[in-house]
Design an enzyme around this catalytic site. Structure first.
Site, PDB file in Angstrom:
ATOM      1  CG  PHE A 124      41.698  13.985  -3.980  1.00 47.98           C
ATOM      2  CD1 PHE A 124      43.058  14.191  -3.795  1.00 47.98           C
ATOM      3  CD2 PHE A 124      41.275  12.767  -4.463  1.00 47.98           C
ATOM      4  CE1 PHE A 124      43.976  13.188  -4.074  1.00 47.98           C
ATOM      5  CE2 PHE A 124      42.188  11.755  -4.740  1.00 47.98           C
ATOM      6  CZ  PHE A 124      43.542  11.965  -4.541  1.00 47.98           C
ATOM      7  CE1 TYR A 221      44.772   6.490   0.939  1.00 43.72           C
ATOM      8  CE2 TYR A 221      43.071   4.835   0.627  1.00 43.72           C
ATOM      9  CZ  TYR A 221      43.664   6.018   0.248  1.00 43.72           C
ATOM     10  OH  TYR A 221      43.148   6.723  -0.800  1.00 43.72           O
ATOM     11  CE  LYS A 222      44.180  10.325   1.953  1.00 48.06           C
ATOM     12  NZ  LYS A 222      45.313  10.398   1.027  1.00 48.06           N
ATOM     13  NE  ARG A 370      50.770  15.562  -0.023  1.00 44.46           N
ATOM     14  CZ  ARG A 370      49.747  14.729  -0.168  1.00 44.46           C
ATOM     15  NH1 ARG A 370      48.505  15.195  -0.132  1.00 44.46           N
ATOM     16  NH2 ARG A 370      49.916  13.441  -0.353  1.00 44.46           N
TER      17      ARG A 370
HETATM   18  C1  LIG Z   1      40.507  14.008  -0.329  1.00 42.10           C
HETATM   19  C2  LIG Z   1      40.521  12.652  -0.954  1.00 42.10           C
HETATM   20  N1  LIG Z   1      39.380  12.124  -1.396  1.00 42.10           N
HETATM   21  C3  LIG Z   1      39.331  10.912  -1.979  1.00 42.10           C
HETATM   22  C4  LIG Z   1      40.475  10.164  -2.154  1.00 42.10           C
HETATM   23  C5  LIG Z   1      40.390   8.839  -2.868  1.00 42.10           C
HETATM   24  O1  LIG Z   1      40.191   7.805  -1.983  1.00 42.10           O
HETATM   25  P1  LIG Z   1      40.077   6.279  -2.505  1.00 42.10           P
HETATM   26  O2  LIG Z   1      41.348   5.976  -3.210  1.00 42.10           O
HETATM   27  O3  LIG Z   1      39.878   5.498  -1.224  1.00 42.10           O
HETATM   28  O4  LIG Z   1      38.893   6.175  -3.390  1.00 42.10           O
HETATM   29  C6  LIG Z   1      41.691  10.654  -1.678  1.00 42.10           C
HETATM   30  C7  LIG Z   1      42.944   9.866  -1.836  1.00 42.10           C
HETATM   31  O5  LIG Z   1      44.022  10.246  -1.506  1.00 42.10           O
HETATM   32  C8  LIG Z   1      41.724  11.935  -1.078  1.00 42.10           C
HETATM   33  O6  LIG Z   1      42.873  12.468  -0.651  1.00 42.10           O
END
Ligand SMILES: Cc1ncc(COP(=O)(O)O)c(C=O)c1O
Length: 411
Positions: A124, A221-222, A370
């Site tokens: 990510f 939040y997921k 998705r």
């Molecule tokens: C795998 C992964 N890591 C990190 C993040 C980023 O998280 P945050 O916005 O809480 O920093 C996300 C956001 O969707 C994600 O899917």
């Protein structure tokens, strides 16, 4: 597959009643809980209570009378059960990105003489950006980011590597790593491991302690349903607490914040990872949302998640108009998380056409549709209906309409 079979699956579903714990709009099939979880009824009530009573009436006394000050630790303990983590190792705070910065910095500091951070090329972007920031030498002696393909990770686990930074379930394909095996292979070379559990926590049983994971981060939040921008979490194994030195030395992580001492001294244990004042309203909402998991067996949850996706794939395989959509996720459910990815040159427009027909899903550039299957509130009938609607969208090619080509800021 016949509709009667799908109805029987819902009848026999031990989690079917959990749907009532969520406030979902009538008629909507919500296949995006992997991105933003649905609203738990209890979270909605808690939001009102915290704002009207705890803040409105209790004012500043609520830091003590409602124990606001200990919410990050208390929520950490609730999340720990979902992670397979014993007490004292999980904390709820900040965003995933900030928690990753804290842990990656700390881990690099522990690995004097090594500087490589090994990661997956299609990790990510937030995780890559945070590591890139450290690579640009913000406060650590050395950080070199090495990005390799998923299959090439084991052969790159060498004595030069300080930290292996991986996301357990890939945000696009849904492909899931073998956490236990990769952690063991990394440890054999003296490498510390950080797992990003953004797409795993709340979607499947996890066993961080049993896998001897060093560090982990994840989103609230997921699948945890804490609401947009909910506080995230971090995990640091107890065995590392003495050696940790974390870079965001905020006053809430001080051993005695209300002594207002002139110099920083970290709190003992996981609390040292706090930075500034926690977002109490958001954290209270997540607290109520986590109660939805209180009596949920994570093996049962995982079983349903796999069965929902299997049903979708069977329905897709049986419908000739759906063959244009190429599965970009592993076909065998043990190798993926709780979402399915399909590639199609018109994936964005197809996604918009589905949303217009109340099937909420999302698009990931350049060409991925998705579909998330959050087992707490998705029914087998939802899966059936969504495949029927997808079939209609594909057969009619209605997605070719100009209105569906308009790219929004958030996809
Ligand atoms: C795998 C992964 N890591 C990190 C993040 C980023 O998280 P945050 O916005 O809480 O920093 C996300 C956001 O969707 C994600 O899917």
């Amino acid at each position: 597959v016949k509709l009667a079979h799908v109805q029987a699956l819902d009848q026999a579903d031990p989690l079917a009643s959990r749907r009532q714990a969520f406030n979902l709009p009538e008629g909507v099939i919500y296949l995006d809980g992997n991105s933003l979880g649905a609203l738990p009824v209890a979270a909605q009530a808690r939001a009102r209570q915290v704002v009207d009573l705890q803040w409105g009436q209790g004012l500043i006394q609520s830091w003590n009378s409602h124990d606001w000050i200990n919410l990050p630790v208390q929520l950490g303990e609730k999340i720990a059960r979902l992670l397979g983590a014993a007490s004292g190792q999980t904390l709820c705070c900040d965003s995933t990105s900030i928690n990753l910065f804290k842990l990656l910095h700390s881990a690099l500091h522990m690995q004097q003489g090594r500087s490589v951070v090994l990661t997956q090329s299609d990790n990510f972007p937030a995780d890559l950006y945070i590591a890139e920031g450290l690579e640009n030498n913000i406060g650590v002696a050395g950080c070199q980011l090495q990005r390799v393909a998923a299959e090439a990770i084991p052969q790159h686990l060498t004595r030069e590597v300080a930290v292996l930074l991986l996301t357990h379930v890939n945000f696009k394909s849904g492909a899931m790593h073998d956490m236990e095996q990769l952690t063991r292979l990394a440890h054999a070379q003296g490498i510390l491991v950080i797992w990003d559990l953004a797409h795993s926590a709340g979607a499947m049983p996890l066993a961080l302690d049993r896998c001897e994971v060093d560090f982990a981060v994840g989103c609230g939040y997921k699948y945890l349903n804490g609401g947009p921008g909910a506080p995230a979490f971090l995990y640091a194994a107890t065995r590392h607490h003495g050696a940790l030195q974390h870079p965001l030395q905020g006053w809430m992580g001080h051993k005695a914040p209300f002594d207002f001492a002139a110099s920083y001294e970290p709190a003992a244990g996981i609390r040292q990872f706090l930075c500034g004042t926690p977002s109490i309203i958001a954290m209270s909402i997540l607290d109520a949302a986590l109660d939805v998991f209180a009596d949920v067996e994570m093996d049962v949850l995982r079983g349903k998640s796999e069965a929902l996706m299997e049903l979708f794939l069977e329905l897709k395989d049986a419908n000739p108009v759906l063959q244009e959509l190429q599965l970009a996720s592993p076909r065998a459910s043990q190798y993926r998380g709780s979402h399915l990815a399909f590639t199609h040159p018109d994936a964005y427009a197809i996604c918009q056409a589905l949303i217009a027909r109340q099937v909420i899903c999302d698009f990931r550039a350049p060409d991925i549709l998705r579909l998330g299957f959050a087992p707490l509130y998705i029914s087998y009938r939802n899966v059936w209906d969504s495949s029927v609607i997808l079939g209609e969208v594909m057969a009619s090619k209605v997605y070719k309409a100009e209105a569906y080509a308009q790219r929004a800021q958030v996809t």
